[in-house]
Enzyme design. Sequence first.
Site, mmCIF file in Angstrom:
data_model
loop_
_atom_site.group_PDB
_atom_site.id
_atom_site.type_symbol
_atom_site.label_atom_id
_atom_site.label_comp_id
_atom_site.label_asym_id
_atom_site.label_seq_id
_atom_site.Cartn_x
_atom_site.Cartn_y
_atom_site.Cartn_z
ATOM 1 N N LYS A 39 6.450 -5.694 -8.284
ATOM 2 C CA LYS A 39 7.265 -4.654 -8.901
ATOM 3 C C LYS A 39 6.144 -3.656 -9.710
ATOM 4 O O LYS A 39 6.184 -2.401 -9.901
ATOM 5 C CB LYS A 39 8.223 -5.279 -9.681
ATOM 6 C CG LYS A 39 9.172 -4.044 -10.562
ATOM 7 C CD LYS A 39 10.237 -4.959 -11.465
ATOM 8 C CE LYS A 39 9.526 -5.199 -12.542
ATOM 9 N NZ LYS A 39 9.385 -4.317 -13.633
ATOM 10 N N ASN A 40 5.178 -4.334 -10.468
ATOM 11 C CA ASN A 40 4.435 -3.891 -11.477
ATOM 12 C C ASN A 40 3.331 -2.817 -10.823
ATOM 13 O O ASN A 40 2.486 -2.208 -11.447
ATOM 14 C CB ASN A 40 3.885 -4.936 -12.435
ATOM 15 C CG ASN A 40 4.962 -5.309 -13.147
ATOM 16 O OD1 ASN A 40 6.049 -4.810 -13.413
ATOM 17 N ND2 ASN A 40 4.830 -6.472 -13.872
ATOM 18 N N ARG A 111 11.885 2.746 -17.627
ATOM 19 C CA ARG A 111 10.641 3.489 -18.695
ATOM 20 C C ARG A 111 9.740 4.055 -17.627
ATOM 21 O O ARG A 111 8.845 4.625 -17.905
ATOM 22 C CB ARG A 111 10.087 2.090 -19.242
ATOM 23 C CG ARG A 111 10.719 1.623 -20.518
ATOM 24 C CD ARG A 111 10.080 0.712 -21.319
ATOM 25 N NE ARG A 111 11.095 0.124 -22.288
ATOM 26 C CZ ARG A 111 10.821 0.643 -23.735
ATOM 27 N NH1 ARG A 111 10.076 1.571 -24.049
ATOM 28 N NH2 ARG A 111 11.680 0.031 -24.474
ATOM 29 N N CYS A 135 14.222 -3.304 -20.769
ATOM 30 C CA CYS A 135 14.617 -4.682 -21.050
ATOM 31 C C CYS A 135 14.393 -4.536 -22.779
ATOM 32 O O CYS A 135 13.313 -4.172 -23.322
ATOM 33 C CB CYS A 135 13.983 -5.667 -20.597
ATOM 34 S SG CYS A 135 14.294 -5.940 -18.737
ATOM 35 N N ASP A 325 5.562 -12.721 -18.847
ATOM 36 C CA ASP A 325 6.402 -12.818 -17.709
ATOM 37 C C ASP A 325 6.646 -14.410 -17.002
ATOM 38 O O ASP A 325 7.721 -14.481 -16.590
ATOM 39 C CB ASP A 325 6.172 -11.759 -16.790
ATOM 40 C CG ASP A 325 6.475 -10.563 -17.095
ATOM 41 O OD1 ASP A 325 7.104 -10.492 -18.047
ATOM 42 O OD2 ASP A 325 6.342 -9.402 -16.423
ATOM 43 N N VAL A 347 2.559 -11.113 -26.778
ATOM 44 C CA VAL A 347 2.470 -9.867 -25.898
ATOM 45 C C VAL A 347 3.689 -9.014 -26.349
ATOM 46 O O VAL A 347 3.570 -7.699 -26.975
ATOM 47 C CB VAL A 347 2.627 -10.069 -24.304
ATOM 48 C CG1 VAL A 347 2.545 -8.712 -23.651
ATOM 49 C CG2 VAL A 347 1.276 -10.675 -24.029
#
Length: 453
Positions: A39-40, A111, A135, A325, A347
Amino acid sequence: MNADQLSATSARAIGLDVDALTVRGGKPLDGRIEMKGAKNLVTKAMVAALLADTPSELRSVPEISDVRVVRGLLEIHGVAVETLGDTMRLDPANVERAHETSINAHAGSSRIPILFCGPLLHRLGEAFIPDLGGCHIGDRPIDYHLEVLRNFGAVVDKLPTGIRMTAPDGLHGAKVRLPYPSVGATEQVLLTATRAKGRTELSNAAVEPEILDLIAILQKMGAEIQVDTDRTIRIEGVDHLVGYSHTALFDRNEAASWACAALATGGDIFVGGARQQEMTTFLNVYRKVGGAFEIEDDGIRFWHPGGDLKPVVVETDVHPGFMTDWQQPLVVALAKAKGISIVHETVYEQRFGFTEALVDMGATIQIHTECLGSHACRFGQRNYQHSAVIAGPVSLRGADIVVPDLRGGFSHLVAALTAEGESRISNVGIIARGYERFIEKLQVLGADFDVDG
């Protein structure tokens, strides 16, 4: 839940139109699942196609809602998008301005629109972004992004409906030093600098595998980018870029999430597409906790080998550290470890909100404002609850849960799968933002659940 129910609509299989799940826990997850691109990376690669003069082809594109959001934003800006299986073709020949209302409607809570700014300023001379959502795991301000764009020559105007940017004199190279190696700000610089006039130097850059894969894509397009060992990236701007052909890097966040699900449920899951190199740090911690894994050419098998899980002390950090994550699904497994574990989040300052639901399910977790790791972090002495102490082992019990965010939501799902009794998890559509066909994969792995809506 049978296959006919599952395949009633593709949207339901993906999880996009599912409101809630009723999960009956206590059954180990067992089987093989396949992953696609991260996804990133995929969403940023789609945005990069805006920079080219010719079409791009991106392979291993997952069916997740974030991809649908970016596709919608590209299409309202005139990009022709076609898909065949997991391959996406993006043609930017007719890029055009989009109405603010259309941008707002397609962006939703994502975003990602902030990363459209550099490419759109190059192509159209202006860009607009709505109020940004995402989120609720921390402040995640867009100040880095706006300052970066100003350094490149963008004029930023804040409007009641969002932010409009223009570049009356075009964009030029800049010298940028990030106060923190932000992934998003690094992506912003890369997507802006490649076609800016002159040279750009970015210090204290993020160097995550997804960043390096984006750099590989931009290099294929004709960009000149050098990455040094001291987190400095230098970009020589070029006048034109061409389309790319690229297979996306696998999603290491999804791989780690399913690995933790195998550990927490006492299961055995083969994650097809996972690779060792990008997961070395996670694999080290997984083994310390007591999990077992086996590396194959086509993926990684994760399983609980029996016996007690062991407590660990973990600090999240930028790459090559332990990813933020990864900590949320790991916390569920640590609730079953024998002893005291500590997780120090460095983070995002508000990433332990998901533990409230775990405590309601019977977990013993205390959240602290002190830095309980080996070193102080930027959240120290600022009253942020960013350290967690987890005592185990405990037996979780079923509960009613509302998913708060993407990674926390998957962690709640894992907790429900391990719990005694029945849990109802609502707002599960958020999980579809980053986990492709997670409902279908749960069925493949033998989870006992029903779709409620």
